[in-house]
Design a protein around this motif. Structure first.
Motif, PDB file in Angstrom:
ATOM      1  N   UNK A 114       0.809  -1.216   0.000  1.00 34.63           N
ATOM      2  CA  UNK A 114       0.000   0.000   0.000  1.00 34.63           C
ATOM      3  C   UNK A 114       0.844   1.268   0.000  1.00 34.63           C
ATOM      4  N   UNK A 116       0.359   3.961   1.757  1.00 38.65           N
ATOM      5  CA  UNK A 116       0.637   4.451   3.107  1.00 38.65           C
ATOM      6  C   UNK A 116       1.089   3.325   4.011  1.00 38.65           C
ATOM      7  N   UNK A 118       0.336   0.916   5.620  1.00 41.09           N
ATOM      8  CA  UNK A 118      -0.725   0.177   6.299  1.00 41.09           C
ATOM      9  C   UNK A 118      -0.197  -0.990   7.117  1.00 41.09           C
ATOM     10  N   UNK A 119       0.863  -0.738   7.877  1.00 43.69           N
ATOM     11  CA  UNK A 119       1.362  -1.765   8.797  1.00 43.69           C
ATOM     12  C   UNK A 119       0.554  -1.691  10.094  1.00 43.69           C
ATOM     13  N   UNK A 120       0.581  -2.782  10.839  1.00 44.96           N
ATOM     14  CA  UNK A 120      -0.096  -2.762  12.129  1.00 44.96           C
ATOM     15  C   UNK A 120       0.816  -2.070  13.132  1.00 44.96           C
TER      16      UNK A 120
ATOM     17  N   UNK B 241      -7.547   3.531  11.422  1.00 42.49           N
ATOM     18  CA  UNK B 241      -7.064   3.910  10.100  1.00 42.49           C
ATOM     19  C   UNK B 241      -7.665   3.029   8.993  1.00 42.49           C
ATOM     20  N   UNK B 243      -6.763   2.636   6.017  1.00 39.44           N
ATOM     21  CA  UNK B 243      -5.742   1.920   5.234  1.00 39.44           C
ATOM     22  C   UNK B 243      -5.387   0.595   5.881  1.00 39.44           C
ATOM     23  N   UNK B 244      -5.288   0.611   7.210  1.00 37.20           N
ATOM     24  CA  UNK B 244      -4.924  -0.621   7.906  1.00 37.20           C
ATOM     25  C   UNK B 244      -6.055  -1.640   7.769  1.00 37.20           C
ATOM     26  N   UNK B 245      -7.276  -1.168   7.857  1.00 40.98           N
ATOM     27  CA  UNK B 245      -8.429  -2.065   7.693  1.00 40.98           C
ATOM     28  C   UNK B 245      -8.404  -2.666   6.288  1.00 40.98           C
ATOM     29  N   UNK B 246      -8.098  -1.818   5.318  1.00 37.52           N
ATOM     30  CA  UNK B 246      -8.054  -2.300   3.940  1.00 37.52           C
ATOM     31  C   UNK B 246      -6.964  -3.366   3.782  1.00 37.52           C
ATOM     32  N   UNK B 247      -5.818  -3.115   4.421  1.00 39.03           N
ATOM     33  CA  UNK B 247      -4.742  -4.105   4.358  1.00 39.03           C
ATOM     34  C   UNK B 247      -5.197  -5.418   4.984  1.00 39.03           C
ATOM     35  N   UNK B 261      -7.490  -8.665  16.026  1.00 43.10           N
ATOM     36  CA  UNK B 261      -6.088  -8.408  15.717  1.00 43.10           C
ATOM     37  C   UNK B 261      -5.847  -6.960  15.313  1.00 43.10           C
ATOM     38  N   UNK B 262      -6.869  -6.277  14.831  1.00 44.73           N
ATOM     39  CA  UNK B 262      -6.645  -4.924  14.328  1.00 44.73           C
ATOM     40  C   UNK B 262      -7.500  -3.892  15.064  1.00 44.73           C
ATOM     41  N   UNK B 266      -6.123  -1.338  18.058  1.00 47.78           N
ATOM     42  CA  UNK B 266      -5.887   0.039  17.641  1.00 47.78           C
ATOM     43  C   UNK B 266      -6.859   1.012  18.308  1.00 47.78           C
TER      44      UNK B 266
END
Lengths: 350, 344
Positions: A114, A116, A118-120, B241, B243-247, B261-262, B266
């Protein structure tokens, strides 16, 4: 064979709005993006996209912001559902998949990088890299060796136990790439993966990607708004504008024969000597009587040839592939190819 | 006769009004008017009464008075009360047990066990010796002035209620974050719980449960204090975020994996901010709940008011402040630790 089609996109449409089906009819009858927004309050995302993505190659989809490139890449793993059309992976229709099968596909067939990162943020670099395996049910101990291996491969040896916020942007994106590699999926989707990085780091990352690709031969779909990046990376280049494919094909070919003023405007600022390669501008005839100034490889870029020639415009070089002569290139032809628009070349050809 | 007579005759309701005529007891105002010889009828437009229930009743006896509204509500509540208790009593019984158990445990365990355990917990969640010393000194001060038992009662109630608030509030918040319909339905309820004056909670509860049962104040405290943790859980998860959800989606996480986990990790800073608020609001309510027999420092404040016992009231108030500071500092410090590990 290397030219197998991995992913095939056929007649893909995407329209954003409350009743996309109604709007689709108007679009199919030829209504343009602005009118559709004015009269029906729907946004045309993608119109009639047909792209074949070849196995083991880097396909770059290029366009300015709003051209629909990020929308397009998200259709491949169905993060966005299309309004109409077909997407096939290995000949199977992706749109037919049930939720569980789709999840399977995302876990095993396609990984994504990605813009940005998008790491945890609450996981270490190691855990982030192993995310794909962790999702499939492996514990840290199971995926550790795999994750460490790929982290080392992208140049992050010794950073395993840091958190993403402790790394620079370039290093974070390396983690993002390692994460995609650890998943061991044949297809990698890269959504403006290097756009958020500064130019030097970006160039490093491009080199890293090409180096990895040389080893791994993955099918990579790369999104970018940067033509230099597109030309550097792509085996197949797709140019999008307002949700439509303007031109697609071999990047060298697009550079020499742009078929749209939009693309001409784009390529005007390019350093053609660095991008064009000998094979795209050479003569495909070898005349044994001519006294060649030397041998060139077909994938040398013109900048190399210029420096070899020492500025002498009368020289003619022979082009070889695997030791066999396949063509010739005169410095005259080379200089003409450097003229920076599509039209004059067409005139000289005529 | 009265002002709105003509209205009822115009509507042809004279007959109906007459049927409702009864020589019931007059209101105080009627009696006063009668005594002073004034008629109820206003002399000019200036005195025109608003066509309220009572004013209309003057003209038409069949029209209900406003008193009948409140009485009706009360009777309705009393009518369903028995059935409601039948359902609510067993459900809420564990609350009574846990409150009684916590109170019994905290008070009957010797102080030299309770205080060290508390300090150990403080150190565990904050990793700060400064706070441990501060909490230890505060508790010892309260114990020194013989307020130890009251303070422990208050703390025991807060621990139980705040724990239950989190237990129920976090799942409700998660449900709200996942469904917009759920959010639309829940927000008015939360708004009501938050703006209803604390005393008003107690009224229906007194009717439903016996004042001797500890769940009465337990429920009041939970209803009052659960709001922030629900709101902030919802907000926290919605703020994760995109983006993180999308990942997470792109790598094929199931909704459950995504949640655990997310989203929850967060959202944790926001959820913990909600827990902090919930604890503070439990403390506020536990004082008011002393009106309905909640033990603890609130009882002393109440005694201070009822017996004009200035010293007791003030010192108890001071004790509450100390508890508030302790609870706030400790939860804030643990919140800061969570934040520090997540800052991007």
């Amino acid at each position: 064979m290397a030219d197998d089609i991995k992913i095939s996109i056929k007649n893909l449409y995407k329209i954003f709005g409350p009743t996309p089906d109604v709007a689709l009819e108007h679009v199919k009858q030829g209504m343009n993006k602005a009118d559709l927004l004015d009269q029906h309050n729907h946004v045309l995302g993608l119109r009639d996209i047909n792209v074949d993505i070849l196995d083991g190659k880097i396909t770059v989809i290029m366009g300015l912001s709003g051209s629909g490139k990020s929308t397009l890449i998200r259709h491949l793993n169905r993060l966005i559902e299309p309004t109409a059309g077909e997407i096939q992976l290995n000949g199977e229709d992706v749109l037919e998949l049930k939720e569980g099968q789709l999840r399977q596909l995302r876990r095993e067939q396609m990984s994504m990088v990605f813009q940005k990162f998008a790491l945890l943020p609450h996981k270490t670099v190691l855990e982030n890299a192993g995310m794909a395996l962790n999702i499939r049910g492996s514990s840290v101990a199971d995926f550790e060796s795999e994750a460490v291996k790929w982290l080392a491969r992208v140049g992050l040896e010794g950073n395993e136990n840091q958190f993403p916020h402790q790394l620079s942007g370039g290093m974070q994106q390396r983690v993002g790439i390692a994460r995609a590699l650890v998943s061991n999926s044949p297809v990698m989707l890269m959504d403006e993966a290097f756009s958020a990085l500064d130019p030097l780091i970006r160039s490093d990352m491009q080199d890293l990607l090409l180096e990895l690709q040389g080893e791994l031969q993955k099918t990579i779909v790369f999104i970018t708004h940067d033509l230099d990046e597109a030309l550097k990376l792509s085996d197949h280049l797709v140019i999008l504008k307002d949700g439509e494919v303007v031109q697609q094909g071999d990047p060298q070919d697009i550079l020499l024969n742009p078929n749209d003023p939009y693309i001409v405007a784009f390529i005007n600022d390019i350093n053609r000597a660095r991008v064009l390669r000998v094979r795209s501008v050479m003569n495909r005839t070898v005349d044994n009587d001519v006294d060649y100034a030397g041998d060139l490889l077909e994938n040398d870029n013109l900048e190399t040839v210029l420096s070899r020639s020492g500025g002498d415009l009368d020289k003619v070089f022979r082009v070889v592939r695997n030791g066999e002569a396949v063509g010739s290139l005169s410095m005259k032809e080379l200089t003409l190819a450097l003229v920076p628009t599509g039209e004059p070349t067409e005139e000289t050809a005529a | 006769m009265a002002t709105y007579d003509s209205l009822f005759s115009a509507l042809g309701l004279k007959q109906w009004c007459a049927e409702g005529k009864a020589d019931g007891p007059m209101s105080m105002a009627d009696l006063l008017n009668k005594a002073s010889g004034k008629s109820a009828e206003p002399e000019s437009l200036w005195d025109l009464p608003f066509p309220s229930m009572d004013a209309l009743n003057d003209s038409c006896a069949a029209f209900p008075k406003s008193r009948e509204l409140t009485q009706g509500l009360e009777q309705g509540f009393l009518a369903i009360k028995d059935n409601l208790s039948l359902v609510l009593d067993p459900i809420t019984q564990p609350l009574s047990w846990s409150l009684d158990g916590a109170l019994y445990g905290m008070i009957n365990t010797p102080w030299w066990i309770v205080i060290p355990i508390m300090l150990a917990v403080v150190f565990l969640v904050t990793k700060s010796w400064k706070l441990v010393v501060f909490v230890g000194a505060s508790l010892c001060l309260l114990a020194f002035i013989d307020y130890y038992v009251y303070a422990m009662q208050t703390l025991a109630i807060i621990f139980v209620c705040a724990f239950l608030c989190v237990l129920f509030g976090v799942p409700i918040g998660i449900a709200m974050s996942r469904s917009n319909t759920m959010q639309r339905l829940t927000i008015p309820v939360l708004d009501m719980l938050q703006t209803l004056p604390p005393f008003v909670y107690l009224i229906p509860l007194i009717f439903l449960f016996s004042v001797t049962e500890s769940k009465l104040y337990g429920i009041a405290i939970i209803l009052y204090a659960i709001v922030p943790v629900v709101r902030l859980t919802n907000l926290g998860i919605r703020l994760v975020d995109k983006d993180v959800i999308e990942a997470a989606d792109a790598f094929g996480m199931t909704p459950r994996q995504k949640l655990f986990k997310v989203q929850i990790p967060l959202a944790l800073p926001n959820i913990m901010a909600g827990v902090n608020q919930t604890i503070m609001m439990s403390l506020a309510m536990v004082v008011i709940a002393s009106l309905v027999s909640a033990p603890g420092l609130g009882v002393l404040v109440l005694r201070g008011i009822r017996n004009l016992d200035l010293g007791v009231g003030l010192i108890a108030g001071f004790g509450i402040v100390i508890l508030a500071v302790i609870l706030d500092r400790v939860t804030k410090a643990s919140l800061a630790r969570i934040n520090a590990s997540q800052n991007q």
